[in-house]
Write a protein that holds these residues in place. Structure first.
Motif, PDB file in Angstrom:
ATOM      1  N   VAL A 219       4.311  -1.589  -0.563  1.00 29.52           N
ATOM      2  CA  VAL A 219       3.881  -2.928  -0.163  1.00 29.52           C
ATOM      3  C   VAL A 219       3.228  -3.600  -1.371  1.00 29.52           C
ATOM      4  CG1 VAL A 219       2.598  -4.307   1.507  1.00 29.52           C
ATOM      5  CG2 VAL A 219       3.435  -2.043   2.156  1.00 29.52           C
ATOM      6  N   LEU A 220       3.800  -4.715  -1.811  1.00 29.76           N
ATOM      7  CA  LEU A 220       3.303  -5.438  -2.979  1.00 29.76           C
ATOM      8  C   LEU A 220       2.341  -6.534  -2.530  1.00 29.76           C
ATOM      9  CD1 LEU A 220       6.763  -5.810  -4.748  1.00 29.76           C
ATOM     10  CD2 LEU A 220       5.025  -4.064  -5.194  1.00 29.76           C
ATOM     11  N   GLY A 221       1.140  -6.529  -3.065  1.00 28.90           N
ATOM     12  CA  GLY A 221       0.165  -7.539  -2.674  1.00 28.90           C
ATOM     13  C   GLY A 221      -1.208  -7.206  -3.211  1.00 28.90           C
TER      14      GLY A 221
ATOM     15  N   ASP B 210       0.581  -8.530   7.877  1.00 27.57           N
ATOM     16  CA  ASP B 210       1.688  -8.114   8.741  1.00 27.57           C
ATOM     17  C   ASP B 210       2.634  -7.151   8.026  1.00 27.57           C
ATOM     18  OD1 ASP B 210       0.714  -9.606  10.843  1.00 27.57           O
ATOM     19  OD2 ASP B 210       2.008 -11.331  10.466  1.00 27.57           O
ATOM     20  N   ASP B 211       2.833  -7.357   6.736  1.00 25.33           N
ATOM     21  CA  ASP B 211       3.681  -6.442   5.965  1.00 25.33           C
ATOM     22  C   ASP B 211       3.031  -5.070   5.868  1.00 25.33           C
ATOM     23  OD1 ASP B 211       5.799  -8.391   4.976  1.00 25.33           O
ATOM     24  OD2 ASP B 211       3.984  -9.351   4.223  1.00 25.33           O
ATOM     25  N   ALA B 212       1.714  -5.064   5.644  1.00 27.97           N
ATOM     26  CA  ALA B 212       0.990  -3.795   5.566  1.00 27.97           C
ATOM     27  C   ALA B 212       1.079  -3.039   6.885  1.00 27.97           C
ATOM     28  CB  ALA B 212      -0.464  -4.050   5.188  1.00 27.97           C
ATOM     29  N   LYS B 213       0.920  -3.759   7.985  1.00 27.03           N
ATOM     30  CA  LYS B 213       0.987  -3.124   9.309  1.00 27.03           C
ATOM     31  C   LYS B 213       2.392  -2.595   9.592  1.00 27.03           C
ATOM     32  CE  LYS B 213      -2.702  -6.029  11.189  1.00 27.03           C
ATOM     33  NZ  LYS B 213      -3.028  -7.164  12.096  1.00 27.03           N
TER      34      LYS B 213
ATOM     35  N   VAL C  56      -3.665  -6.556   1.712  1.00 23.51           N
ATOM     36  CA  VAL C  56      -2.924  -5.306   1.925  1.00 23.51           C
ATOM     37  C   VAL C  56      -3.863  -4.102   1.927  1.00 23.51           C
ATOM     38  CG1 VAL C  56      -1.104  -3.777   1.065  1.00 23.51           C
ATOM     39  CG2 VAL C  56      -0.806  -6.270   0.947  1.00 23.51           C
ATOM     40  N   GLY C  57      -4.613  -3.952   0.851  1.00 22.35           N
ATOM     41  CA  GLY C  57      -5.501  -2.794   0.733  1.00 22.35           C
ATOM     42  C   GLY C  57      -6.507  -2.698   1.861  1.00 22.35           C
ATOM     43  N   ALA C  58      -7.078  -3.831   2.252  1.00 22.39           N
ATOM     44  CA  ALA C  58      -8.072  -3.824   3.336  1.00 22.39           C
ATOM     45  C   ALA C  58      -7.453  -3.383   4.657  1.00 22.39           C
ATOM     46  CB  ALA C  58      -8.692  -5.216   3.475  1.00 22.39           C
ATOM     47  N   VAL C  59      -6.205  -3.782   4.889  1.00 17.31           N
ATOM     48  CA  VAL C  59      -5.507  -3.370   6.118  1.00 17.31           C
ATOM     49  C   VAL C  59      -5.288  -1.862   6.110  1.00 17.31           C
ATOM     50  CG1 VAL C  59      -3.400  -3.627   7.487  1.00 17.31           C
ATOM     51  CG2 VAL C  59      -4.408  -5.619   6.362  1.00 17.31           C
TER      52      VAL C  59
ATOM     53  N   VAL D  84       2.081   5.032   2.613  1.00 19.29           N
ATOM     54  CA  VAL D  84       2.183   3.595   2.382  1.00 19.29           C
ATOM     55  C   VAL D  84       1.451   3.355   1.077  1.00 19.29           C
ATOM     56  CG1 VAL D  84       2.465   2.865   4.759  1.00 19.29           C
ATOM     57  CG2 VAL D  84       0.171   3.213   3.891  1.00 19.29           C
ATOM     58  N   PHE D  85       2.081   2.638   0.170  1.00 17.70           N
ATOM     59  CA  PHE D  85       1.593   2.576  -1.206  1.00 17.70           C
ATOM     60  C   PHE D  85       1.458   1.137  -1.682  1.00 17.70           C
ATOM     61  CE2 PHE D  85       1.749   2.745  -5.779  1.00 17.70           C
ATOM     62  CZ  PHE D  85       1.021   3.886  -6.087  1.00 17.70           C
ATOM     63  N   LYS D  86       0.307   0.832  -2.290  1.00 22.93           N
ATOM     64  CA  LYS D  86       0.090  -0.474  -2.899  1.00 22.93           C
ATOM     65  C   LYS D  86      -0.291  -0.310  -4.364  1.00 22.93           C
ATOM     66  CE  LYS D  86      -3.455  -3.197  -3.370  1.00 22.93           C
ATOM     67  NZ  LYS D  86      -3.122  -3.886  -4.655  1.00 22.93           N
ATOM     68  N   PRO D  87       0.580  -0.724  -5.287  1.00 24.06           N
ATOM     69  CA  PRO D  87       0.196  -0.718  -6.703  1.00 24.06           C
ATOM     70  C   PRO D  87      -0.648  -1.942  -7.016  1.00 24.06           C
ATOM     71  CG  PRO D  87       2.394  -1.609  -6.485  1.00 24.06           C
ATOM     72  CD  PRO D  87       1.942  -1.221  -5.085  1.00 24.06           C
ATOM     73  N   SER D  88      -1.266  -1.950  -8.179  1.00 29.74           N
ATOM     74  CA  SER D  88      -1.996  -3.136  -8.604  1.00 29.74           C
ATOM     75  C   SER D  88      -1.052  -4.327  -8.682  1.00 29.74           C
ATOM     76  CB  SER D  88      -2.638  -2.913  -9.976  1.00 29.74           C
ATOM     77  OG  SER D  88      -3.111  -4.134 -10.509  1.00 29.74           O
ATOM     78  N   GLU D  89      -1.513  -5.468  -8.191  1.00 29.28           N
ATOM     79  CA  GLU D  89      -0.702  -6.684  -8.274  1.00 29.28           C
ATOM     80  C   GLU D  89      -0.504  -7.134  -9.709  1.00 29.28           C
ATOM     81  OE1 GLU D  89      -4.910  -7.974  -6.964  1.00 29.28           O
ATOM     82  OE2 GLU D  89      -3.576  -6.245  -6.791  1.00 29.28           O
ATOM     83  N   ASN D  90      -1.338  -6.616 -10.643  1.00 32.91           N
ATOM     84  CA  ASN D  90      -1.229  -7.011 -12.045  1.00 32.91           C
ATOM     85  C   ASN D  90      -0.183  -6.213 -12.818  1.00 32.91           C
ATOM     86  OD1 ASN D  90      -3.308  -8.997 -11.975  1.00 32.91           O
ATOM     87  ND2 ASN D  90      -4.842  -7.377 -12.030  1.00 32.91           N
ATOM     88  N   ALA D  91       0.235  -5.064 -12.287  1.00 32.38           N
ATOM     89  CA  ALA D  91       1.215  -4.246 -13.006  1.00 32.38           C
ATOM     90  C   ALA D  91       2.023  -3.398 -12.021  1.00 32.38           C
ATOM     91  CB  ALA D  91       0.508  -3.354 -14.028  1.00 32.38           C
ATOM     92  N   PRO D  92       2.883  -4.029 -11.223  1.00 34.72           N
ATOM     93  CA  PRO D  92       3.609  -3.291 -10.178  1.00 34.72           C
ATOM     94  C   PRO D  92       5.008  -2.821 -10.566  1.00 34.72           C
ATOM     95  CG  PRO D  92       3.900  -5.632  -9.830  1.00 34.72           C
ATOM     96  CD  PRO D  92       3.064  -5.487 -11.081  1.00 34.72           C
ATOM     97  N   LEU D  93       5.501  -3.190 -11.742  1.00 33.42           N
ATOM     98  CA  LEU D  93       6.943  -3.083 -12.001  1.00 33.42           C
ATOM     99  C   LEU D  93       7.452  -1.655 -12.104  1.00 33.42           C
ATOM    100  CD1 LEU D  93       7.447  -6.062 -14.488  1.00 33.42           C
ATOM    101  CD2 LEU D  93       7.520  -6.035 -11.974  1.00 33.42           C
ATOM    102  N   SER D  94       6.733  -0.767 -12.782  1.00 34.07           N
ATOM    103  CA  SER D  94       7.227   0.608 -12.899  1.00 34.07           C
ATOM    104  C   SER D  94       7.170   1.331 -11.556  1.00 34.07           C
ATOM    105  CB  SER D  94       6.435   1.381 -13.958  1.00 34.07           C
ATOM    106  OG  SER D  94       5.068   1.466 -13.617  1.00 34.07           O
TER     107      SER D  94
END
Length: 494
Positions: free
Chosen positions: A207-209, A41-44, A214-217, A176-186
């Motif tokens: 969008v963090l996830g 829902d956040d991705a959408k 997220v990516g599949a959406v 719409v942007f998704k960083p890696s969930e393992n290193a999102p801070l920067s």
């Protein structure tokens, strides 16, 4: 510890799932941040905001190129003001040495400056066309694609984000942007800079996830006009299939198993240094790492003696202490690499150095692996065929130029490749035969924002950086104008 949030339609907000994720420092295994964990829902919601910004509000899309450029330069200026904080964030989040993170920040700033300077330059073309229809004028213009979804990996958190965001925004798209969930801070800090620089709301959404939620959406959505992804070939193949929902544009920068071909006439000391950079920089967590050393048989022994000697002297430790080599991103990734090392031993490769988890001193609780070199490898071995994404080098030998080329191209990947020789003609012959998108002569790994980046075969689709990188985020429109008075052409007589 405050929860770091999504940035959607100009608002910082927690996810609709109510879930969070701990961000772990790979140098010591400790929690350094807590981020919101998004769902479909956040991705959408982010996609809807980007669609509205591009197709209805049109603030960024219709802004004059010089005005967009000014905002992108402001982004670069704010990044310069926060360069130390950005570098420290990537070091703690990713585990890489601080000086490497500083280099990433510097390159990221240059990338924004480059695209800010590129977008107000001439584009398109005018064509001499067939006059069968009477006097005609034919020309092309470049337009933004629309809503661009972007997904980046954890090995270069800030730099990979900028490689995608700078050209996409420069071209006038919404993202719409998704960083890696393992290193999102920067990336979160970068979006804070976007807000401060004045990028209109809805134009850039974070969008963090994870990938499945997220990516599949992003990939499947019919409201997304383009998707770009940097990461594993397996995930890239999934994204490419999902993108057929609306035949959206796809850009993929995927895996690599790149060769470093070294001839006997090389400068031995320099070649050893380039081999070290090619596999141990960023602890081998580099898509273009030259992880297959293909060396002329007559110099192998002397070369490997020097290489092993230097590899054993590599310092390992927490990134903020500026060692030669930092941590592996997660415990799971570390164990995956150790599994590859075991497969190398089991399949008959000769371990020359490394091969173990490193736990000395301050590294006891972190995710570190010793620099590892395998000799007596064969093309059918798992460590030679598959991307390991860690500090593991496989060595093969050749006796003829033709054999060297055959070994170099014996891979399903085609991201990068390098050749080291004092013979300029030979260097050009070999480099032209390599089936790879990024190649080097007498070096390994230099990268420039002005030059295109991308691969052949299973290493991806499309190019990032340079003029090519901007064009990836544009559509080319042909416009034909009849210059004659509006009168019948005379084709139809009845």
């Amino acid at each position: 510890m405050d929860i770091l949030m999504n940035y959607i339609d100009g608002i910082w907000e927690k996810s609709q799932t109510g879930k969070t994720r701990d961000v772990i420092c790979p140098s010591d295994g400790k929690v350094i941040a807590v981020v919101t964990e998004s769902g479909p829902d956040d991705a959408k919601k982010a996609i809807a905001a980007a669609k509205k910004a591009f197709y209805k509000d049109r603030t960024w899309r219709d802004m004059a190129a010089v005005e967009r450029a000014a905002i992108l330069r402001k982004v670069a200026e704010l990044m310069e003001e926060q360069c130390e904080e950005l570098a420290k964030t990537d070091t703690l989040d990713n585990g890489k040495p601080y000086r490497e993170a500083e280099g990433d920040v510097s390159d990221a700033i240059e990338c924004f400056q480059y695209y800010a300077g590129l977008i107000d330059k001439p584009e398109g073309g005018v064509y001499n066309v067939n006059k069968g229809f009477g006097p005609m004028h034919s020309y092309t213009v470049h337009e933004p694609v629309g809503v661009c979804a972007q997904i980046t990996p954890w090995n270069y958190p800030l730099l990979m984000a900028v490689w995608k965001l700078a050209p996409a925004l420069a071209a006038g798209n919404s993202v719409v942007f998704k960083p890696s969930e393992n290193a999102p801070l920067s990336t979160i800090k970068l979006f804070e800079i976007f807000e401060k620089a004045g990028i209109p709301k809805g134009t850039a959404n974070l969008v963090l996830g994870d990938g499945p939620n997220v990516g599949a959406v992003f990939a499947e959505s019919e409201d997304v006009d383009m998707i770009t992804f940097t990461g594993s070939t397996k995930t890239g193949q999934f994204i490419a299939k999902a993108a057929t929902s609306n035949l959206k544009k796809v850009g993929l920068e995927l895996g690599g198993k790149s060769p470093l071909v070294v001839f006997a006439d090389c400068d031995l000391e320099a070649a050893v240094e380039w081999a070290m950079i090619g596999i141990f920089f960023n602890a081998g967590q580099v898509c273009a790492a030259t992880s297959r050393l293909i060396i002329e048989k007559s110099i192998k022994e002397a070369f490997l003696d020097k290489l092993v000697e230097k590899a054993k002297k590599i310092t390992i430790g927490p990134g903020m202490e500026n060692p030669d080599m930092g941590a592996i991103i997660t415990e799971g990734q570390m164990n995956k690499i150790l599994g590859y090392i075991e497969s190398g031993k089991n399949e008959g490769a000769k371990l020359l150095c490394g091969g173990k988890r490193y736990t000395e001193g301050k590294c006891a609780d972190g995710f570190f692996i010793e620099p590892t070199i395998f000799d007596e490898c064969t093309p059918d071995m798992t460590i030679v065929k598959e991307e390991i994404f860690g500090p593991v080098l496989s060595v093969l030998t050749f006796e003829t130029e033709e054999e060297a080329i055959e070994l170099a191209n014996d891979t399903e990947y085609g991201l990068a490749g390098a050749v080291i020789t004092k013979d300029g003609a030979r260097a050009m012959r070999v480099i032209q035969e390599l089936r790879a998108g990024i190649t080097w002569i007498n070096c390994s790994q230099p990268t420039f924002c002005q030059a295109p980046w991308g691969g052949y075969k299973k290493s991806g689709i499309g190019r990032e950086l340079g003029v090519h990188g901007l064009e990836e985020y544009q559509e080319v429109k042909q416009i034909n104008m009849n210059l004659a008075p509006a009168e019948p052409v005379g084709w139809f007589t009845h």
